[in-house]
Design an enzyme around this catalytic site. Structure first.
Site, PDB file in Angstrom:
ATOM      1  N   ARG A 164     -17.408 -19.362   6.969  1.00 61.02           N
ATOM      2  CA  ARG A 164     -16.246 -18.882   6.210  1.00 61.02           C
ATOM      3  C   ARG A 164     -15.085 -19.889   6.284  1.00 61.02           C
ATOM      4  NH1 ARG A 164     -19.812 -15.796   5.232  1.00 61.02           N
ATOM      5  NH2 ARG A 164     -19.631 -13.548   4.896  1.00 61.02           N
ATOM      6  N   SER A 238     -15.412  -8.015   4.214  1.00 58.62           N
ATOM      7  CA  SER A 238     -15.192  -8.070   5.664  1.00 58.62           C
ATOM      8  C   SER A 238     -13.745  -8.473   5.931  1.00 58.62           C
ATOM      9  CB  SER A 238     -16.083  -9.127   6.303  1.00 58.62           C
ATOM     10  OG  SER A 238     -17.427  -8.817   6.116  1.00 58.62           O
ATOM     11  N   GLU A 334     -10.588 -12.554   8.413  1.00 58.32           N
ATOM     12  CA  GLU A 334     -11.229 -13.440   7.444  1.00 58.32           C
ATOM     13  C   GLU A 334     -10.359 -13.508   6.185  1.00 58.32           C
ATOM     14  OE1 GLU A 334     -14.532 -13.600   4.243  1.00 58.32           O
ATOM     15  OE2 GLU A 334     -15.074 -12.183   5.818  1.00 58.32           O
TER      16      GLU A 334
HETATM   17  N1  EPU Z   1     -23.084  -2.859  12.292  1.00 57.10           N
HETATM   18  C1  EPU Z   1     -22.860  -1.641  12.867  1.00 57.10           C
HETATM   19  N2  EPU Z   1     -21.847  -0.866  12.379  1.00 57.10           N
HETATM   20  C2  EPU Z   1     -21.051  -1.287  11.355  1.00 57.10           C
HETATM   21  C3  EPU Z   1     -21.276  -2.528  10.768  1.00 57.10           C
HETATM   22  C4  EPU Z   1     -22.308  -3.322  11.257  1.00 57.10           C
HETATM   23  O1  EPU Z   1     -23.565  -1.247  13.801  1.00 57.10           O
HETATM   24  O2  EPU Z   1     -20.159  -0.533  10.994  1.00 57.10           O
HETATM   25  C5  EPU Z   1     -24.205  -3.691  12.767  1.00 57.10           C
HETATM   26  C6  EPU Z   1     -25.350  -3.705  11.759  1.00 57.10           C
HETATM   27  O3  EPU Z   1     -26.227  -2.631  11.948  1.00 57.10           O
HETATM   28  C7  EPU Z   1     -26.013  -5.031  12.062  1.00 57.10           C
HETATM   29  C8  EPU Z   1     -24.835  -5.918  12.455  1.00 57.10           C
HETATM   30  O4  EPU Z   1     -23.800  -5.043  12.882  1.00 57.10           O
HETATM   31  O5  EPU Z   1     -26.871  -4.919  13.169  1.00 57.10           O
HETATM   32  C9  EPU Z   1     -24.365  -6.810  11.318  1.00 57.10           C
HETATM   33  O6  EPU Z   1     -23.988  -6.014  10.209  1.00 57.10           O
HETATM   34  P1  EPU Z   1     -24.237  -6.490   8.687  1.00 57.10           P
HETATM   35  O7  EPU Z   1     -25.631  -6.997   8.526  1.00 57.10           O
HETATM   36  O8  EPU Z   1     -23.787  -5.400   7.792  1.00 57.10           O
HETATM   37  O9  EPU Z   1     -23.359  -7.780   8.525  1.00 57.10           O
HETATM   38  P2  EPU Z   1     -21.918  -8.193   9.102  1.00 57.10           P
HETATM   39  O10 EPU Z   1     -22.105  -9.200  10.178  1.00 57.10           O
HETATM   40  O11 EPU Z   1     -21.156  -6.975   9.433  1.00 57.10           O
HETATM   41  C10 EPU Z   1     -21.725 -10.245   7.489  1.00 57.10           C
HETATM   42  C11 EPU Z   1     -20.724 -10.803   6.516  1.00 57.10           C
HETATM   43  C12 EPU Z   1     -20.766 -10.030   5.207  1.00 57.10           C
HETATM   44  C13 EPU Z   1     -22.176 -10.126   4.635  1.00 57.10           C
HETATM   45  C14 EPU Z   1     -23.156  -9.557   5.669  1.00 57.10           C
HETATM   46  C15 EPU Z   1     -24.595  -9.690   5.245  1.00 57.10           C
HETATM   47  C16 EPU Z   1     -18.935 -11.757   7.837  1.00 57.10           C
HETATM   48  C17 EPU Z   1     -17.539 -11.621   8.302  1.00 57.10           C
HETATM   49  N3  EPU Z   1     -19.393 -10.755   7.086  1.00 57.10           N
HETATM   50  O12 EPU Z   1     -21.303  -8.915   7.823  1.00 57.10           O
HETATM   51  O13 EPU Z   1     -19.868 -10.669   4.305  1.00 57.10           O
HETATM   52  O14 EPU Z   1     -22.275  -9.414   3.421  1.00 57.10           O
HETATM   53  O15 EPU Z   1     -23.023 -10.283   6.919  1.00 57.10           O
HETATM   54  O16 EPU Z   1     -24.986 -11.022   5.332  1.00 57.10           O
HETATM   55  O17 EPU Z   1     -19.593 -12.760   8.145  1.00 57.10           O
HETATM   56  C18 EPU Z   1     -17.628 -10.718   3.511  1.00 57.10           C
HETATM   57  O18 EPU Z   1     -17.564 -11.853   3.969  1.00 57.10           O
HETATM   58  O19 EPU Z   1     -16.663 -10.175   2.918  1.00 57.10           O
HETATM   59  C19 EPU Z   1     -18.868  -9.959   3.685  1.00 57.10           C
HETATM   60  C20 EPU Z   1     -18.996  -8.698   3.282  1.00 57.10           C
END
Ligand code: EPU
Length: 338
Positions: A164, A238, A334
């Site tokens: 990012r 995010s 972010e």
């Molecule tokens: N999780 C939870 N509870 C929550 C959210 C997440 O337990 O409320 C757990 C999920 O179950 C999973 C892990 O945390 O095990 C990661 O969650 P997720 O796959 O939804 O991805 P993220 O790390 O929360 C990142 C990006 C997103 C992108 C997703 C999918 C960042 C800051 N965010 O989110 O990007 O869509 O991966 O690749 O890196 C954005 O940048 O605006 C964005 C939405």
């Protein structure tokens, strides 16, 4: 090309925050951009370049010039049997651009389907989702230097992409307007289904029949189930980055929270799932007035209607404090805060 005064930015930011810009101008062609820069209107004023407005939180009126870039156009500028180099102007909606590529069988960006925002902002924060970052397809971009009106090309290496992150958030911040971005896309794409949920969604389709369209559909389904649609409920995706820690910090956190999701990052560091941490601390669904934590993805802050930018920032700070106290980790927004 008209410069508006005291214009509401509510419809220009995906959080739907109602603040005003002292001056506002929307530029729809590169010629308009060059003419505007030559007018020296910016010389003694602070300014802000706005693309889709989907990664910004306004906490007060902007006492300067907001420049909205709305240039349209997508073209293939070079191609052979294996790949095509596609040029998209900065004001193109990102998802429309992804769809344009999918329609022509050009693969690479399908995992980045449905990301809100415009093409010009994609390299600035090196957007990424479901196992892919735009830097993997990015070839180069063309920008105009604000001070001189000079056109400059940036190669992939020169953009210094990180998680990012890019040079446009640091060394060259506010020095350039991005005009267009070139992506090198494949006519014989290999699918990236490394993200578990995508694999699950595609499991009913035989491997040989799976296409970039299937991947895109799976991504859209996953996004729609977890992430709020900014057209319905104000948000900027995010709100926080996933924090990066070293092995020592990781071991300490793991001893207390053995099931925390961890992803390997660069140079022997580890990325932690901030959403999981915030969720663990029971913030999901929490409301501070009309500012809230989204009910199905704790990393996303939302505006339930009349929240001010300060309300959302206050909520963000409460969450940062709570994560620091419990996990010993500093969360970093972010979203750009103004
Ligand atoms: N999780 C939870 N509870 C929550 C959210 C997440 O337990 O409320 C757990 C999920 O179950 C999973 C892990 O945390 O095990 C990661 O969650 P997720 O796959 O939804 O991805 P993220 O790390 O929360 C990142 C990006 C997103 C992108 C997703 C999918 C960042 C800051 N965010 O989110 O990007 O869509 O991966 O690749 O890196 C954005 O940048 O605006 C964005 C939405």
């Amino acid at each position: 090309m008209k410069i508006g005064e005291n214009i509401s930015l509510k419809k220009y930011n995906s959080f739907g925050i109602d603040v005003k810009a002292r001056y506002f101008i929307e530029l729809t062609s590169n010629n308009d951009i060059f003419t505007f820069l030559k007018s020296h209107f910016l010389d003694d004023k602070q300014f802000l370049i706005l693309n889709g407005g989907s990664n910004i939180l306004f906490t007060k009126d902007f006492n300067g010039v907001v420049i909205k870039i709305s240039t349209q156009g997508i073209t293939i500028i070079e191609e052979n049997d294996n790949w095509a180099l596609v040029k998209a102007n900065a004001g193109e909606n990102w998802n429309n651009f992804v769809l344009w590529c999918l329609d022509r069988g050009l693969g690479g960006l399908e995992n980045l389907s449905l990301i809100p925002g415009n093409v010009g902002a994609a390299p600035v924060q090196n957007i990424g989702a479901y196992g892919v970052e735009q830097k993997e397809l990015f070839q180069s971009l063309e920008a105009v230097e604000i001070k001189s009106g000079r056109i400059v090309n940036f190669s992939n290496e020169e953009c210094r992409f990180g998680y990012r992150d890019s040079i446009f958030k640091h060394d060259t911040k506010n020095q350039y307007i991005i005009l267009s971005v070139n992506y090198k896309l494949s006519k014989k794409p290999a699918l990236n289904t490394s993200y578990g949920d995508i694999q699950k969604k595609l499991s009913s389709i035989p491997l040989a029949d799976q296409t970039i369209k299937h991947v895109s559909d799976a991504v859209c389904e996953i996004r729609n189930s977890k992430l709020p649609d900014p057209a319905k409920i104000g948000n900027a995706g995010s709100f926080f980055k996933n924090p990066i820690v070293n092995l020592e910090q990781l071991m300490l956190i793991k001893s207390k929270y053995p099931d925390i999701p961890v992803y390997p990052a660069d140079n022997d560091t580890f990325k932690l799932a901030a959403g999981w941490m915030i969720d663990k601390l029971k913030w999901k669904g929490f409301r501070y007035g009309d500012a809230g934590v989204y009910h199905s993805q704790a990393l996303v802050l939302v505006n339930h209607g009349q929240a001010s930018g300060s309300d959302i920032l206050k909520l963000a700070k409460m969450i940062m404090k709570s994560v620091k106290e419990n996990f010993g980790v500093d969360l970093e927004p972010e979203v750009n805060i103004h």
